[in-house]
Design a protein around this motif. Structure first.
Motif, PDB file in Angstrom:
ATOM      1  N   GLY A   7       0.793  -1.156  -0.015  1.00  0.00           N
ATOM      2  CA  GLY A   7      -0.002   0.101  -0.089  1.00  0.00           C
ATOM      3  C   GLY A   7       1.044   1.278   0.030  1.00  0.00           C
ATOM      4  N   ALA A   8       0.417   2.571   0.001  1.00  0.00           N
ATOM      5  CA  ALA A   8       1.042   3.666   0.157  1.00  0.00           C
ATOM      6  C   ALA A   8       0.959   4.091   1.408  1.00  0.00           C
ATOM      7  CB  ALA A   8       0.678   4.828  -0.899  1.00  0.00           C
ATOM      8  N   LYS A  52       5.262   8.465  -6.420  1.00  0.00           N
ATOM      9  CA  LYS A  52       5.912   7.405  -7.294  1.00  0.00           C
ATOM     10  C   LYS A  52       7.292   7.005  -6.677  1.00  0.00           C
ATOM     11  CE  LYS A  52       5.160  10.082 -10.934  1.00  0.00           C
ATOM     12  NZ  LYS A  52       5.237  10.614 -12.391  1.00  0.00           N
ATOM     13  N   VAL A  53       8.098   7.943  -6.197  1.00  0.00           N
ATOM     14  CA  VAL A  53       9.683   7.501  -5.916  1.00  0.00           C
ATOM     15  C   VAL A  53       9.428   6.628  -4.507  1.00  0.00           C
ATOM     16  CG1 VAL A  53      11.758   8.466  -4.667  1.00  0.00           C
ATOM     17  CG2 VAL A  53      10.546   9.980  -6.558  1.00  0.00           C
ATOM     18  N   PHE A  54       8.663   6.653  -3.726  1.00  0.00           N
ATOM     19  CA  PHE A  54       8.669   5.844  -2.543  1.00  0.00           C
ATOM     20  C   PHE A  54       8.124   4.307  -2.899  1.00  0.00           C
ATOM     21  CE2 PHE A  54       9.221   9.810   0.370  1.00  0.00           C
ATOM     22  CZ  PHE A  54      10.355   9.473   0.737  1.00  0.00           C
ATOM     23  N   SER A  55       7.078   4.606  -3.721  1.00  0.00           N
ATOM     24  CA  SER A  55       6.664   3.405  -4.086  1.00  0.00           C
ATOM     25  C   SER A  55       7.356   2.621  -4.890  1.00  0.00           C
ATOM     26  CB  SER A  55       5.223   3.665  -4.683  1.00  0.00           C
ATOM     27  OG  SER A  55       5.550   4.634  -5.886  1.00  0.00           O
ATOM     28  N   ALA A  56       8.040   3.057  -5.778  1.00  0.00           N
ATOM     29  CA  ALA A  56       9.286   2.459  -6.766  1.00  0.00           C
ATOM     30  C   ALA A  56      10.331   1.703  -5.731  1.00  0.00           C
ATOM     31  CB  ALA A  56       9.990   3.334  -7.694  1.00  0.00           C
ATOM     32  N   ILE A  57      10.946   2.630  -4.723  1.00  0.00           N
ATOM     33  CA  ILE A  57      11.946   2.034  -3.683  1.00  0.00           C
ATOM     34  C   ILE A  57      11.284   0.810  -3.265  1.00  0.00           C
ATOM     35  CG2 ILE A  57      13.079   2.248  -1.455  1.00  0.00           C
ATOM     36  CD1 ILE A  57      13.169   5.254  -2.319  1.00  0.00           C
ATOM     37  N   MET A  62      10.736  -5.318  -2.444  1.00  0.00           N
ATOM     38  CA  MET A  62      10.136  -6.516  -2.443  1.00  0.00           C
ATOM     39  C   MET A  62      10.519  -7.399  -3.307  1.00  0.00           C
ATOM     40  SD  MET A  62       6.646  -4.768  -1.421  1.00  0.00           S
ATOM     41  CE  MET A  62       5.935  -5.369   0.268  1.00  0.00           C
ATOM     42  N   LEU A  63      10.866  -7.049  -4.503  1.00  0.00           N
ATOM     43  CA  LEU A  63      11.230  -7.961  -5.577  1.00  0.00           C
ATOM     44  C   LEU A  63      12.588  -8.511  -5.400  1.00  0.00           C
ATOM     45  CD1 LEU A  63       9.402  -6.396  -8.780  1.00  0.00           C
ATOM     46  CD2 LEU A  63       8.465  -8.056  -6.775  1.00  0.00           C
ATOM     47  N   GLU A  64      13.743  -7.465  -5.262  1.00  0.00           N
ATOM     48  CA  GLU A  64      15.076  -7.892  -5.416  1.00  0.00           C
ATOM     49  C   GLU A  64      15.505  -8.193  -4.064  1.00  0.00           C
ATOM     50  OE1 GLU A  64      16.249  -8.405  -8.523  1.00  0.00           O
ATOM     51  OE2 GLU A  64      17.837  -7.026  -7.947  1.00  0.00           O
ATOM     52  N   ARG A  65      15.047  -7.868  -3.061  1.00  0.00           N
ATOM     53  CA  ARG A  65      15.712  -8.310  -1.473  1.00  0.00           C
ATOM     54  C   ARG A  65      14.838  -9.365  -1.166  1.00  0.00           C
ATOM     55  NH1 ARG A  65      18.789  -6.680   2.857  1.00  0.00           N
ATOM     56  NH2 ARG A  65      17.682  -6.963   4.926  1.00  0.00           N
ATOM     57  N   TYR A  66      13.393  -9.356  -1.137  1.00  0.00           N
ATOM     58  CA  TYR A  66      12.636 -10.152  -0.577  1.00  0.00           C
ATOM     59  C   TYR A  66      12.060 -11.496  -1.498  1.00  0.00           C
ATOM     60  CZ  TYR A  66      12.950  -7.301   3.498  1.00  0.00           C
ATOM     61  OH  TYR A  66      13.465  -6.568   4.264  1.00  0.00           O
ATOM     62  N   GLY A  67      12.668 -11.420  -2.845  1.00  0.00           N
ATOM     63  CA  GLY A  67      12.289 -12.480  -3.610  1.00  0.00           C
ATOM     64  C   GLY A  67      10.854 -12.684  -3.841  1.00  0.00           C
ATOM     65  N   ALA A  68       9.893 -11.507  -4.087  1.00  0.00           N
ATOM     66  CA  ALA A  68       8.478 -11.770  -4.348  1.00  0.00           C
ATOM     67  C   ALA A  68       8.218 -12.140  -5.796  1.00  0.00           C
ATOM     68  CB  ALA A  68       7.826 -10.366  -3.851  1.00  0.00           C
ATOM     69  N   SER A 176       4.197   3.696 -11.091  1.00  0.00           N
ATOM     70  CA  SER A 176       5.613   3.405 -10.673  1.00  0.00           C
ATOM     71  C   SER A 176       5.882   1.935 -10.159  1.00  0.00           C
ATOM     72  CB  SER A 176       5.946   4.412  -9.421  1.00  0.00           C
ATOM     73  OG  SER A 176       5.053   4.754  -8.451  1.00  0.00           O
ATOM     74  N   VAL A 177       4.973   1.470  -9.494  1.00  0.00           N
ATOM     75  CA  VAL A 177       4.883   0.084  -9.132  1.00  0.00           C
ATOM     76  C   VAL A 177       4.806  -0.926 -10.358  1.00  0.00           C
ATOM     77  CG1 VAL A 177       3.527  -1.667  -7.698  1.00  0.00           C
ATOM     78  CG2 VAL A 177       3.941   0.494  -6.664  1.00  0.00           C
ATOM     79  N   ALA A 178       3.948  -0.711 -11.217  1.00  0.00           N
ATOM     80  CA  ALA A 178       3.692  -1.398 -12.602  1.00  0.00           C
ATOM     81  C   ALA A 178       5.130  -1.251 -13.044  1.00  0.00           C
ATOM     82  CB  ALA A 178       2.664  -0.965 -13.334  1.00  0.00           C
ATOM     83  N   CYS A 179       5.715  -0.227 -13.265  1.00  0.00           N
ATOM     84  CA  CYS A 179       6.931   0.034 -13.832  1.00  0.00           C
ATOM     85  C   CYS A 179       7.997  -0.837 -13.589  1.00  0.00           C
ATOM     86  CB  CYS A 179       7.442   1.604 -14.158  1.00  0.00           C
ATOM     87  SG  CYS A 179       8.841   1.925 -15.230  1.00  0.00           S
ATOM     88  N   VAL A 180       8.224  -0.813 -12.328  1.00  0.00           N
ATOM     89  CA  VAL A 180       9.134  -1.846 -11.516  1.00  0.00           C
ATOM     90  C   VAL A 180       8.874  -3.213 -11.786  1.00  0.00           C
ATOM     91  CG1 VAL A 180      10.102  -2.714  -9.269  1.00  0.00           C
ATOM     92  CG2 VAL A 180       9.763  -0.362  -9.529  1.00  0.00           C
TER      93      VAL A 180
END
Ligand code: ADE
Length: 228
Positions: A7-8, A52-57, A62-68, A176-180
């Motif tokens: 969520g944001a 957009k900035v915080f949500s992209a971080i 979530m994908l890179e560190r936690y492997g979702a 921004s989340v979609a883009c990541v």
């Protein structure tokens, strides 16, 4: 499967954490990540902070560190389409950035070279959501969601976004989340419940309906997790 739920704002993930009851927390890169098990899945949950900035971080971590392996976003949005009333659910078919403007160089509104104006969300997750909506007996709208680093509280700005992007709702993090997720090849689903109509009353309506609409979205997202 390891599933990210984002969520944001705190209010957008609180109903999810409350339903889980049991979780552990980890602080990383200026944020809190909640770990839990639910319906046979490992969940990683966080609210990013607005924009957009915080949500992209947060999405990247979530994908890179936690492997979702899949990401579900739950939250609220300003309604554009006249069909959408406060509390109604909309899932994004595609998302765009309404505040990207390099038209001075001849590009269309919302376009960034080597990228796309619209990013499509995962079709399988959308079909699953449509089935769940029928089973739950709730109306689930599907449409274009426009994202920008602006809280829109003006009918004029809202109409410009509708006309330019054919958008049905607007918010501040989805694209921004979609883009990541698109760049990492991870399927994603963006769900929003309407909190206001992005008009002159939007500020007051948002404060009034944030919690109740966030709850509507969170409840649906938990059903999604059960059926993935
Ligand atoms: N999220 C919910 N309502 C919004 C609005 N009016 N503008 C931007 N983001 C929103």
């Amino acid at each position: 499967m390891k599933i990210a739920i984002m969520g944001a704002m705190r209010e957008e993930i609180e109903p999810i954490l409350a339903a889980l009851g049991n979780y552990t927390i980890e602080k990383y890169a200026g944020n809190i990540y909640y770990h839990a098990e639910y319906a046979g899945h490992e969940l990683i949950i966080a609210y990013s902070k607005i924009g957009k900035v915080f949500s992209a971080i947060t999405a990247t971590i979530m994908l890179e560190r936690y492997g979702a392996k899949a990401l579900l976003f739950s939250g609220v949005a300003g309604g554009i389409s006249k069909d959408l009333k406060i509390g109604d659910l909309i899932m994004a078919s595609a998302l765009c950035q309404h505040d990207v403007d390099i038209t001075a160089f001849g590009h269309p509104e919302g376009f960034i070279p080597e990228s796309f104006v619209m990013i499509e969300s995962d079709e399988d997750m959308r079909s699953l959501a449509s089935e769940i909506a029928v089973d739950m007996g709730v109306d689930l709208y599907e449409g274009i969601i426009a994202t920008g680093d602006q809280f829109v509280a003006s009918s004029e700005r809202k109409e410009w976004i509708e006309k330019t992007f054919n958008a049905d709702a607007l918010e501040m993090e989805g694209t921004s989340v979609a883009c990541v997720c698109q760049n990492f090849g991870v399927p994603f689903f963006i769900l929003r419940a309407i909190s206001d109509a992005a008009d002159g009353d939007a500020g007051m309506d948002f404060d009034t309906f944030l919690k109740s609409s966030a709850q509507v979205s969170a409840k649906f997202i938990l059903e999604m997790v059960k059926r993935i």
